[in-house]
Design a protein around this motif. Structure first.
Motif, PDB file in Angstrom:
ATOM      1  N   ASP A  35      -5.791  -1.034   9.900  1.00  0.00           N
ATOM      2  CA  ASP A  35      -4.828  -0.125   9.283  1.00  0.00           C
ATOM      3  C   ASP A  35      -5.516   0.887   8.369  1.00  0.00           C
ATOM      4  O   ASP A  35      -6.639   0.679   7.922  1.00  0.00           O
ATOM      5  N   THR A  36      -4.792   1.967   8.090  1.00  0.00           N
ATOM      6  CA  THR A  36      -5.231   2.955   7.101  1.00  0.00           C
ATOM      7  C   THR A  36      -4.226   2.958   5.961  1.00  0.00           C
ATOM      8  O   THR A  36      -3.037   3.158   6.180  1.00  0.00           O
ATOM      9  N   LEU A  37      -4.723   2.715   4.747  1.00  0.00           N
ATOM     10  CA  LEU A  37      -3.903   2.742   3.541  1.00  0.00           C
ATOM     11  C   LEU A  37      -4.211   4.019   2.769  1.00  0.00           C
ATOM     12  O   LEU A  37      -5.362   4.268   2.418  1.00  0.00           O
ATOM     13  N   GLY A  38      -3.212   4.831   2.510  1.00  0.00           N
ATOM     14  CA  GLY A  38      -3.398   6.029   1.705  1.00  0.00           C
ATOM     15  C   GLY A  38      -3.095   5.747   0.244  1.00  0.00           C
ATOM     16  O   GLY A  38      -2.047   5.180  -0.070  1.00  0.00           O
ATOM     17  N   VAL A  39      -4.018   6.104  -0.650  1.00  0.00           N
ATOM     18  CA  VAL A  39      -3.809   5.960  -2.094  1.00  0.00           C
ATOM     19  C   VAL A  39      -3.626   7.353  -2.671  1.00  0.00           C
ATOM     20  O   VAL A  39      -4.526   8.194  -2.582  1.00  0.00           O
TER      21      VAL A  39
END
Length: 324
Positions: A35-39
């Motif tokens: 997954d890609t988590l955007g902060v």
């Protein structure tokens, strides 16, 4: 599914002449495999410090990891000896730094810098490492990689230098990549290419990504989950589609409302909405909720106690007394 990375109650403080800066103040996060988590958050909210804490590159002093756990592949990174942590950087966990011109060594050729990462973690010769460097540069879309390995950073454009940083980050097929604003200072065309490249490489290599950005458009395009950060804390965490369809925290709502709409020309011309006030002084955070002085929904309890990050519905978490 067991997350690849789980962060619990992480606190990173900096001791300065003016007092203690709580740059990361009780962060809880998780990232699933692939997954890609955007902060997302304003400058100074702690995004970069969070990434540097994960990879344990915080300068000590003045920085200090006060408490918390960073569980990566069932190992607590904060408990590892420095030599073991050094073996994981660039190998299991890699990072794309915010400004490639200052992150790349100006007196070393590009090929040598990419090959150095490979040789550090793989038992191969310099010749084989350079061959691998050429493959990585070709993989990230670098034109004429066989020739480019002999170039210095100043001979490349910003987009090409960013591709070199991505090649270095992925050279050893890491399980987790931290991308600190990888599209900063790039024009929109190159920005789109870099984001597409990260997505393609993520699929090929199977790498999970934590993508730090100011741009909610980037999050919508490249991420599956998003975490909104404010004054060192996560104030909202949600799947991306749910965040954009139903933002909950007043700060998230303010960020959404400040985005220009494409159909604005066909509507009555109005000024964009802004979030009133300023970010609180991290030396002296207010009692209770850090966002209270800028919040249109402020209640008495907001100035008395800090709200916890609680589940709203499903995987949607929010730190606000309105939803308690």
């Amino acid at each position: 599914m067991i997350p690849l990375l789980t962060i619990r109650d992480l606190k990173t403080y900096f001791e300065t002449r003016n007092g203690t800066v709580k740059a990361v103040d009780g962060v809880d996060l998780s990232v699933n495999r692939g997954d890609t988590l955007g902060v997302v958050g304003e400058s100074g909210c702690g995004k970069t410090v969070l990434a540097l804490t994960i990879i344990r590159l915080i300068p000590i002093p003045p920085g200090k990891i006060v408490s918390g756990n960073i569980i990566f592949n069932n190992v607590d990174l904060l408990q590892l000896p420095e030599d073991e942590m050094r073996g994981m950087r660039g190998n299991d966990i890699s990072m794309i730094f915010q400004e490639p011109m200052t992150s790349l060594n100006p007196v070393l050729k590009i090929g040598d810098q990419v090959a150095e990462v490979i040789q550090l973690h793989r038992d191969i010769s310099k010749h084989d490492a350079l061959e691998r460097a050429v493959e990585m540069l070709r993989l990230v879309g670098m034109p004429s990689p066989q020739e480019r390995i002999r170039d210095y950073p100043h001979q490349m454009s910003g987009g090409m230098r960013q591709r070199v940083m991505i090649a270095m980050a992925l050279a050893c097929n890491p399980s987790l990549m931290l991308a600190d604003e990888p599209t900063t200072a790039l024009d929109v065309t190159i920005q789109a290419q870099i984001l597409e490249l990260i997505n393609q490489l993520k699929e090929k290599v199977g790498t999970s990504v934590i993508l730090i950005t100011h741009d909610l458009g980037v999050v919508a395009e490249a991420c599956q989950y998003a975490a909104i950060m404010y004054a060192g804390k996560i104030v909202e965490h949600s799947p991306v589609a749910e965040l954009f369809s139903k933002p909950l925290h007043p700060y998230t709502v303010g960020l959404m409302e400040s985005i220009p709409k494409l159909d604005a020309a066909s509507q009555e011309q109005t000024r964009l909405k802004v979030i009133s006030g300023v970010v609180p002084n991290l030396y002296n955070l207010p009692r209770g909720c850090s966002f209270q002085e800028r919040c249109r929904y402020r209640m008495d309890i907001c100035g008395e106690r800090e709200p916890p990050l609680d589940k709203y519905k499903g995987a949607h978490l929010v730190r606000c007394w309105r939803y308690q």
